[in-house]
Scaffold this motif. Structure first.
Motif, PDB file in Angstrom:
ATOM      1  N   ALA A  69     -36.840 -34.080  -0.302  1.00 50.91           N
ATOM      2  CA  ALA A  69     -36.717 -33.011  -1.291  1.00 50.91           C
ATOM      3  C   ALA A  69     -36.530 -31.647  -0.631  1.00 50.91           C
ATOM      4  O   ALA A  69     -36.029 -30.709  -1.255  1.00 50.91           O
ATOM      5  CB  ALA A  69     -37.951 -32.991  -2.198  1.00 50.91           C
ATOM      6  N   LEU A  70     -36.910 -31.529   0.643  1.00 51.24           N
ATOM      7  CA  LEU A  70     -36.776 -30.272   1.382  1.00 51.24           C
ATOM      8  C   LEU A  70     -35.501 -30.212   2.230  1.00 51.24           C
ATOM      9  O   LEU A  70     -35.297 -29.244   2.966  1.00 51.24           O
ATOM     10  CB  LEU A  70     -38.000 -30.063   2.281  1.00 51.24           C
ATOM     11  CG  LEU A  70     -39.312 -29.822   1.543  1.00 51.24           C
ATOM     12  CD1 LEU A  70     -40.487 -29.904   2.504  1.00 51.24           C
ATOM     13  CD2 LEU A  70     -39.278 -28.482   0.824  1.00 51.24           C
ATOM     14  N   ILE A  71     -34.674 -31.238   2.171  1.00 56.20           N
ATOM     15  CA  ILE A  71     -33.432 -31.293   2.936  1.00 56.20           C
ATOM     16  C   ILE A  71     -32.269 -31.225   1.957  1.00 56.20           C
ATOM     17  O   ILE A  71     -32.172 -32.039   1.039  1.00 56.20           O
ATOM     18  CB  ILE A  71     -33.368 -32.573   3.789  1.00 56.20           C
ATOM     19  CG1 ILE A  71     -34.510 -32.558   4.817  1.00 56.20           C
ATOM     20  CG2 ILE A  71     -32.006 -32.701   4.476  1.00 56.20           C
ATOM     21  CD1 ILE A  71     -34.690 -33.857   5.568  1.00 56.20           C
ATOM     22  N   GLU A  72     -31.414 -30.227   2.146  1.00 54.69           N
ATOM     23  CA  GLU A  72     -30.273 -30.026   1.254  1.00 54.69           C
ATOM     24  C   GLU A  72     -29.063 -30.806   1.764  1.00 54.69           C
ATOM     25  O   GLU A  72     -28.781 -30.791   2.962  1.00 54.69           O
ATOM     26  CB  GLU A  72     -29.904 -28.540   1.179  1.00 54.69           C
ATOM     27  CG  GLU A  72     -30.966 -27.675   0.554  1.00 54.69           C
ATOM     28  CD  GLU A  72     -31.068 -27.852  -0.952  1.00 54.69           C
ATOM     29  OE1 GLU A  72     -30.071 -28.216  -1.597  1.00 54.69           O
ATOM     30  OE2 GLU A  72     -32.171 -27.622  -1.481  1.00 54.69           O
ATOM     31  N   ARG A  80     -26.597 -32.687   6.308  1.00 54.11           N
ATOM     32  CA  ARG A  80     -28.012 -32.666   5.924  1.00 54.11           C
ATOM     33  C   ARG A  80     -28.639 -31.407   6.513  1.00 54.11           C
ATOM     34  O   ARG A  80     -28.904 -31.338   7.714  1.00 54.11           O
ATOM     35  CB  ARG A  80     -28.733 -33.919   6.417  1.00 54.11           C
ATOM     36  CG  ARG A  80     -28.091 -35.220   6.016  1.00 54.11           C
ATOM     37  CD  ARG A  80     -28.055 -35.414   4.512  1.00 54.11           C
ATOM     38  NE  ARG A  80     -27.390 -36.680   4.191  1.00 54.11           N
ATOM     39  CZ  ARG A  80     -27.357 -37.236   3.020  1.00 54.11           C
ATOM     40  NH1 ARG A  80     -27.932 -36.645   2.000  1.00 54.11           N
ATOM     41  NH2 ARG A  80     -26.732 -38.375   2.824  1.00 54.11           N
ATOM     42  N   ASP A  81     -28.867 -30.419   5.674  1.00 48.05           N
ATOM     43  CA  ASP A  81     -29.368 -29.109   6.097  1.00 48.05           C
ATOM     44  C   ASP A  81     -30.898 -29.109   6.083  1.00 48.05           C
ATOM     45  O   ASP A  81     -31.529 -29.184   5.026  1.00 48.05           O
ATOM     46  CB  ASP A  81     -28.824 -28.039   5.155  1.00 48.05           C
ATOM     47  CG  ASP A  81     -29.265 -26.633   5.529  1.00 48.05           C
ATOM     48  OD1 ASP A  81     -29.843 -26.441   6.621  1.00 48.05           O
ATOM     49  OD2 ASP A  81     -29.034 -25.721   4.714  1.00 48.05           O
ATOM     50  N   ALA A 127     -38.435 -23.918   6.813  1.00 48.06           N
ATOM     51  CA  ALA A 127     -39.060 -22.758   6.171  1.00 48.06           C
ATOM     52  C   ALA A 127     -40.319 -23.108   5.392  1.00 48.06           C
ATOM     53  O   ALA A 127     -41.044 -22.214   4.958  1.00 48.06           O
ATOM     54  CB  ALA A 127     -38.057 -22.082   5.236  1.00 48.06           C
ATOM     55  N   ASP A 128     -40.598 -24.384   5.246  1.00 46.69           N
ATOM     56  CA  ASP A 128     -41.730 -24.833   4.437  1.00 46.69           C
ATOM     57  C   ASP A 128     -42.889 -25.262   5.349  1.00 46.69           C
ATOM     58  O   ASP A 128     -42.820 -26.320   5.989  1.00 46.69           O
ATOM     59  CB  ASP A 128     -41.288 -26.004   3.556  1.00 46.69           C
ATOM     60  CG  ASP A 128     -42.354 -26.399   2.570  1.00 46.69           C
ATOM     61  OD1 ASP A 128     -43.321 -27.086   2.991  1.00 46.69           O
ATOM     62  OD2 ASP A 128     -42.237 -26.043   1.381  1.00 46.69           O
ATOM     63  N   PRO A 129     -43.966 -24.483   5.420  1.00 44.62           N
ATOM     64  CA  PRO A 129     -45.065 -24.816   6.329  1.00 44.62           C
ATOM     65  C   PRO A 129     -45.682 -26.185   6.047  1.00 44.62           C
ATOM     66  O   PRO A 129     -46.023 -26.915   6.981  1.00 44.62           O
ATOM     67  CB  PRO A 129     -46.087 -23.700   6.122  1.00 44.62           C
ATOM     68  CG  PRO A 129     -45.487 -22.709   5.215  1.00 44.62           C
ATOM     69  CD  PRO A 129     -44.211 -23.242   4.685  1.00 44.62           C
ATOM     70  N   ILE A 138     -37.966 -27.667  18.267  1.00 45.53           N
ATOM     71  CA  ILE A 138     -38.788 -27.387  17.086  1.00 45.53           C
ATOM     72  C   ILE A 138     -39.709 -28.559  16.780  1.00 45.53           C
ATOM     73  O   ILE A 138     -40.929 -28.408  16.676  1.00 45.53           O
ATOM     74  CB  ILE A 138     -37.897 -27.082  15.865  1.00 45.53           C
ATOM     75  CG1 ILE A 138     -37.078 -25.809  16.110  1.00 45.53           C
ATOM     76  CG2 ILE A 138     -38.739 -26.954  14.599  1.00 45.53           C
ATOM     77  CD1 ILE A 138     -35.935 -25.610  15.123  1.00 45.53           C
ATOM     78  N   PHE A 139     -39.113 -29.741  16.635  1.00 46.00           N
ATOM     79  CA  PHE A 139     -39.905 -30.904  16.249  1.00 46.00           C
ATOM     80  C   PHE A 139     -40.710 -31.461  17.427  1.00 46.00           C
ATOM     81  O   PHE A 139     -41.812 -31.958  17.248  1.00 46.00           O
ATOM     82  CB  PHE A 139     -38.999 -31.974  15.629  1.00 46.00           C
ATOM     83  CG  PHE A 139     -38.381 -31.504  14.351  1.00 46.00           C
ATOM     84  CD1 PHE A 139     -39.141 -31.414  13.189  1.00 46.00           C
ATOM     85  CD2 PHE A 139     -37.062 -31.092  14.303  1.00 46.00           C
ATOM     86  CE1 PHE A 139     -38.594 -30.941  12.004  1.00 46.00           C
ATOM     87  CE2 PHE A 139     -36.499 -30.621  13.121  1.00 46.00           C
ATOM     88  CZ  PHE A 139     -37.266 -30.542  11.972  1.00 46.00           C
ATOM     89  N   GLY A 140     -40.177 -31.343  18.624  1.00 43.69           N
ATOM     90  CA  GLY A 140     -40.888 -31.820  19.802  1.00 43.69           C
ATOM     91  C   GLY A 140     -42.154 -31.037  20.089  1.00 43.69           C
ATOM     92  O   GLY A 140     -43.202 -31.611  20.373  1.00 43.69           O
ATOM     93  N   VAL A 141     -42.070 -29.714  20.006  1.00 41.03           N
ATOM     94  CA  VAL A 141     -43.254 -28.886  20.252  1.00 41.03           C
ATOM     95  C   VAL A 141     -44.304 -29.124  19.164  1.00 41.03           C
ATOM     96  O   VAL A 141     -45.495 -29.241  19.457  1.00 41.03           O
ATOM     97  CB  VAL A 141     -42.877 -27.390  20.355  1.00 41.03           C
ATOM     98  CG1 VAL A 141     -44.108 -26.500  20.304  1.00 41.03           C
ATOM     99  CG2 VAL A 141     -42.094 -27.134  21.638  1.00 41.03           C
ATOM    100  N   ALA A 142     -43.869 -29.228  17.911  1.00 44.45           N
ATOM    101  CA  ALA A 142     -44.824 -29.483  16.821  1.00 44.45           C
ATOM    102  C   ALA A 142     -45.552 -30.808  17.048  1.00 44.45           C
ATOM    103  O   ALA A 142     -46.773 -30.898  16.883  1.00 44.45           O
ATOM    104  CB  ALA A 142     -44.106 -29.491  15.477  1.00 44.45           C
ATOM    105  N   LEU A 143     -44.814 -31.838  17.447  1.00 46.20           N
ATOM    106  CA  LEU A 143     -45.440 -33.137  17.717  1.00 46.20           C
ATOM    107  C   LEU A 143     -46.336 -33.063  18.949  1.00 46.20           C
ATOM    108  O   LEU A 143     -47.446 -33.615  18.941  1.00 46.20           O
ATOM    109  CB  LEU A 143     -44.366 -34.214  17.892  1.00 46.20           C
ATOM    110  CG  LEU A 143     -44.882 -35.613  18.199  1.00 46.20           C
ATOM    111  CD1 LEU A 143     -45.849 -36.110  17.127  1.00 46.20           C
ATOM    112  CD2 LEU A 143     -43.709 -36.577  18.359  1.00 46.20           C
ATOM    113  N   ALA A 144     -45.881 -32.393  19.989  1.00 44.81           N
ATOM    114  CA  ALA A 144     -46.696 -32.259  21.200  1.00 44.81           C
ATOM    115  C   ALA A 144     -48.034 -31.602  20.891  1.00 44.81           C
ATOM    116  O   ALA A 144     -49.084 -32.026  21.405  1.00 44.81           O
ATOM    117  CB  ALA A 144     -45.935 -31.452  22.260  1.00 44.81           C
TER     118      ALA A 144
END
Length: 176
Positions: free
Chosen positions: A8-11, A24-25, A31-33, A66-72
Motif C-alpha cells: 500500500a506504500l509502494i506506488e 514500483r516507486d 517517507a513513512d516511518p 537505506i535498507f541495509g543500514v536499517a536491517l544492520a
C-alpha cells in the motif's frame, strides 16, 4: 499482514522510465516511518527464522544503503557499502557487469570483509539480477561468503533469481 501494508506504500507508475515499464516507486514507503520500521523489523525476523547468521550486512549504492543500514541496526551488525567506481578512497575490488544497454561496475574496499564473514547482501529490488550477482562476486573475491541475498521487492518476470543460484534469495514482496 506485512505484505499488504508495504504494498500500500509502494506506488505503481506506468510507462516510467519508458513506455511499457511499470515502475514500483518506493519513495512513499521511504517517507513513512512506520513502513520503514516494518521493513527492517520483518527482514530481521526472517533472517533470524531462516538462521542465516550473518556477521555483517552489505548493500549496493544507493537504495541498498537505506535498507541495509536499517536491517544492520535491527540485528546489531555493521554495514559495508558497495559503491560505484571512484567513490571509495582505499584499495578496492571491482566487478564489471552487463546492463541491458552497456556496462556498469561496483567496488568494495579490499579490507571490508574478514575471511570468516557471512555477508547478508541487501537491496531494494531484484530485477534482472546483474547488480546482485556483481555483489556476490565482490564478496567472494574478498574471501568472505554470502549468507543470502535479501530484497524488499522481487520482480518475478525478470528472473533475476536465476543469476543467484549459488545463494539463498529472499524478498519481502513479489510482483509478476
Amino acid at each position: 499482514m506485512y505484505a499488504d501494508k508495504l504494498k500500500a506504500l509502494i506506488e505503481s507508475v506506468p510507462d516510467f522510465p519508458q513506455k511499457g515499464i511499470l515502475f514500483r516507486d518506493i519513495t512513499p514507503l521511504l517517507a513513512d516511518p512506520e513502513g520503514m520500521h516494518l521493513v527492517a523489523q520483518t527482514m530481521a525476523q526472517k533472517v533470524t527464522q531462516l538462521a542465516l547468521n550473518p556477521t555483517v550486512i552489505a548493500g549496493p549504492e544507493s537504495r541498498g544503503f537505506i535498507f541495509g543500514v536499517a536491517l544492520a541496526q535491527h540485528l546489531s551488525l555493521g554495514f559495508v557499502p558497495i559503491r560505484k567506481p571512484g567513490k571509495l578512497p582505499r584499495a578496492v575490488y571491482e566487478c564489471r557487469y552487463q546492463l541491458e544497454y552497456g556496462q556498469d561496475a561496483l567496488q568494495v574496499h579490499k579490507d571490508a570483509f574478514k575471511q570468516d564473514d557471512r555477508v547478508l547482501l541487501v537491496d531494494d529490488l531484484l530485477a534482472t539480477g546483474g547488480t546482485a550477482k556483481a555483489c556476490v562476486d565482490l564478496v567472494q573475491e574478498a574471501g568472505a561468503s554470502v549468507a543470502a541475498n535479501f530484497f524488499l521487492i522481487e520482480l518475478l518476470g525478470l528472473k533475476g533469481r536465476d543469476k543467484l543460484t549459488s545463494t539463498t534469495v529472499e524478498a519481502l514482496l513479489q510482483y509478476p
